[in-house]
Design a protein around this motif. Structure first.
Motif, PDB file in Angstrom:
ATOM      1  N   ASN A  84       0.843  -1.189   0.000  1.00  0.00           N
ATOM      2  CA  ASN A  84       0.000   0.000   0.000  1.00  0.00           C
ATOM      3  C   ASN A  84       0.884   1.246   0.000  1.00  0.00           C
ATOM      4  OD1 ASN A  84      -1.583   2.213   0.801  1.00  0.00           O
ATOM      5  ND2 ASN A  84      -2.936   0.929   2.032  1.00  0.00           N
ATOM      6  N   PRO A  85       0.887   2.033  -1.083  1.00  0.00           N
ATOM      7  CA  PRO A  85       1.752   3.218  -1.150  1.00  0.00           C
ATOM      8  C   PRO A  85       1.453   4.228  -0.044  1.00  0.00           C
ATOM      9  CG  PRO A  85       0.826   2.748  -3.313  1.00  0.00           C
ATOM     10  CD  PRO A  85       0.153   1.835  -2.335  1.00  0.00           C
ATOM     11  N   LYS A  86       0.186   4.373   0.329  1.00  0.00           N
ATOM     12  CA  LYS A  86      -0.159   5.323   1.395  1.00  0.00           C
ATOM     13  C   LYS A  86       0.443   4.870   2.715  1.00  0.00           C
ATOM     14  CE  LYS A  86      -3.904   7.803   3.582  1.00  0.00           C
ATOM     15  NZ  LYS A  86      -5.321   8.103   3.626  1.00  0.00           N
ATOM     16  N   GLN A  87       0.321   3.606   3.016  1.00  0.00           N
ATOM     17  CA  GLN A  87       0.866   3.056   4.259  1.00  0.00           C
ATOM     18  C   GLN A  87       2.376   3.293   4.309  1.00  0.00           C
ATOM     19  OE1 GLN A  87      -1.013   1.642   6.585  1.00  0.00           O
ATOM     20  NE2 GLN A  87       0.468   0.651   7.888  1.00  0.00           N
ATOM     21  N   PHE A  88       3.051   2.964   3.222  1.00  0.00           N
ATOM     22  CA  PHE A  88       4.505   3.136   3.180  1.00  0.00           C
ATOM     23  C   PHE A  88       4.876   4.608   3.305  1.00  0.00           C
ATOM     24  CE2 PHE A  88       8.566   3.742   1.010  1.00  0.00           C
ATOM     25  CZ  PHE A  88       9.348   2.836   1.706  1.00  0.00           C
ATOM     26  N   GLY A  89       4.176   5.467   2.583  1.00  0.00           N
ATOM     27  CA  GLY A  89       4.484   6.899   2.603  1.00  0.00           C
ATOM     28  C   GLY A  89       4.344   7.514   3.978  1.00  0.00           C
ATOM     29  N   ILE A  90       3.266   7.179   4.668  1.00  0.00           N
ATOM     30  CA  ILE A  90       3.047   7.719   6.010  1.00  0.00           C
ATOM     31  C   ILE A  90       4.113   7.229   6.980  1.00  0.00           C
ATOM     32  CG2 ILE A  90       1.490   7.632   8.006  1.00  0.00           C
ATOM     33  CD1 ILE A  90      -0.851   7.632   5.970  1.00  0.00           C
ATOM     34  N   LEU A 108      12.316  -0.828  11.146  1.00  0.00           N
ATOM     35  CA  LEU A 108      10.869  -0.984  11.178  1.00  0.00           C
ATOM     36  C   LEU A 108      10.475  -2.419  10.880  1.00  0.00           C
ATOM     37  CD1 LEU A 108       9.890   2.138   9.037  1.00  0.00           C
ATOM     38  CD2 LEU A 108       9.702   1.906  11.519  1.00  0.00           C
ATOM     39  N   SER A 109       9.305  -2.783  11.322  1.00  0.00           N
ATOM     40  CA  SER A 109       8.747  -4.082  10.996  1.00  0.00           C
ATOM     41  C   SER A 109       8.087  -4.013   9.629  1.00  0.00           C
ATOM     42  CB  SER A 109       7.715  -4.477  12.055  1.00  0.00           C
ATOM     43  OG  SER A 109       6.930  -5.542  11.592  1.00  0.00           O
ATOM     44  N   ALA A 110       8.409  -4.962   8.777  1.00  0.00           N
ATOM     45  CA  ALA A 110       7.769  -5.002   7.458  1.00  0.00           C
ATOM     46  C   ALA A 110       6.264  -5.206   7.603  1.00  0.00           C
ATOM     47  CB  ALA A 110       8.379  -6.115   6.613  1.00  0.00           C
ATOM     48  N   ASP A 111       5.838  -5.905   8.655  1.00  0.00           N
ATOM     49  CA  ASP A 111       4.412  -6.127   8.886  1.00  0.00           C
ATOM     50  C   ASP A 111       3.647  -4.817   9.035  1.00  0.00           C
ATOM     51  OD1 ASP A 111       4.709  -8.837   8.752  1.00  0.00           O
ATOM     52  OD2 ASP A 111       4.578  -9.186  10.910  1.00  0.00           O
ATOM     53  N   VAL A 154       4.090  -2.101   7.554  1.00  0.00           N
ATOM     54  CA  VAL A 154       3.873  -1.493   6.244  1.00  0.00           C
ATOM     55  C   VAL A 154       2.965  -2.356   5.381  1.00  0.00           C
ATOM     56  CG1 VAL A 154       5.017  -0.607   4.186  1.00  0.00           C
ATOM     57  CG2 VAL A 154       6.139  -0.407   6.406  1.00  0.00           C
ATOM     58  N   ILE A 155       3.160  -3.645   5.409  1.00  0.00           N
ATOM     59  CA  ILE A 155       2.425  -4.544   4.523  1.00  0.00           C
ATOM     60  C   ILE A 155       1.004  -4.810   5.017  1.00  0.00           C
ATOM     61  CG2 ILE A 155       2.363  -6.873   3.561  1.00  0.00           C
ATOM     62  CD1 ILE A 155       5.447  -6.757   3.583  1.00  0.00           C
TER      63      ILE A 155
END
Length: 116
Positions: free
Chosen positions: A4-10, A61-64, A66-67
């Motif tokens: 999710n680009p929004k999740q990653f961006g934030i 950070l945890s990849a979880d 973001v994903i």
């Protein structure tokens, strides 16, 4: 599962700001162009796997996070707790777990919320 680009961006923007880095500084650290980093933070681009890995590794950070987005994404208190947990050793994590379990086991109806 698509990222999710929004999740990653934030998350990347919050982590950058926590470290008091400018966008230019982070772009240099991650070996990205400034415009690409700005697009990531504005949700206009999805990071490559390489950029994703560099960013989460650099910020520890945890990849979880973001994903697998969660309802607490925009909750600053939750984000601060999550970042602090990453800094804890095993003994500290066990203490926090015990405290959290104790807090969650309290019957909400027996607490006068005006005292909180």
């Amino acid at each position: 599962m698509a990222l999710n680009p929004k999740q990653f961006g934030i998350i990347i923007k919050n982590a950058r700001m926590d470290k008091k880095l400018t966008q230019a500084e982070l772009a240099e650290i991650l070996d990205l162009s400034l415009s690409y980093l700005k697009d990531l933070e504005r949700f206009k681009n999805t990071p490559s796997l390489e950029v994703f890995a560099k960013a989460i590794q650099y910020f520890n950070l945890s990849a979880d996070t973001v994903i697998y987005p969660n309802k607490n994404l925009n909750n600053s208190t939750y984000q601060k707790i999550e970042r602090r947990l990453l800094q804890c050793d095993e003994k500290q994590l066990k203490i926090i777990l015990a405290l959290t379990e104790a807090v969650l086991s309290v019957d909400d109806t027996s607490i006068d919320n005006s005292d909180i």
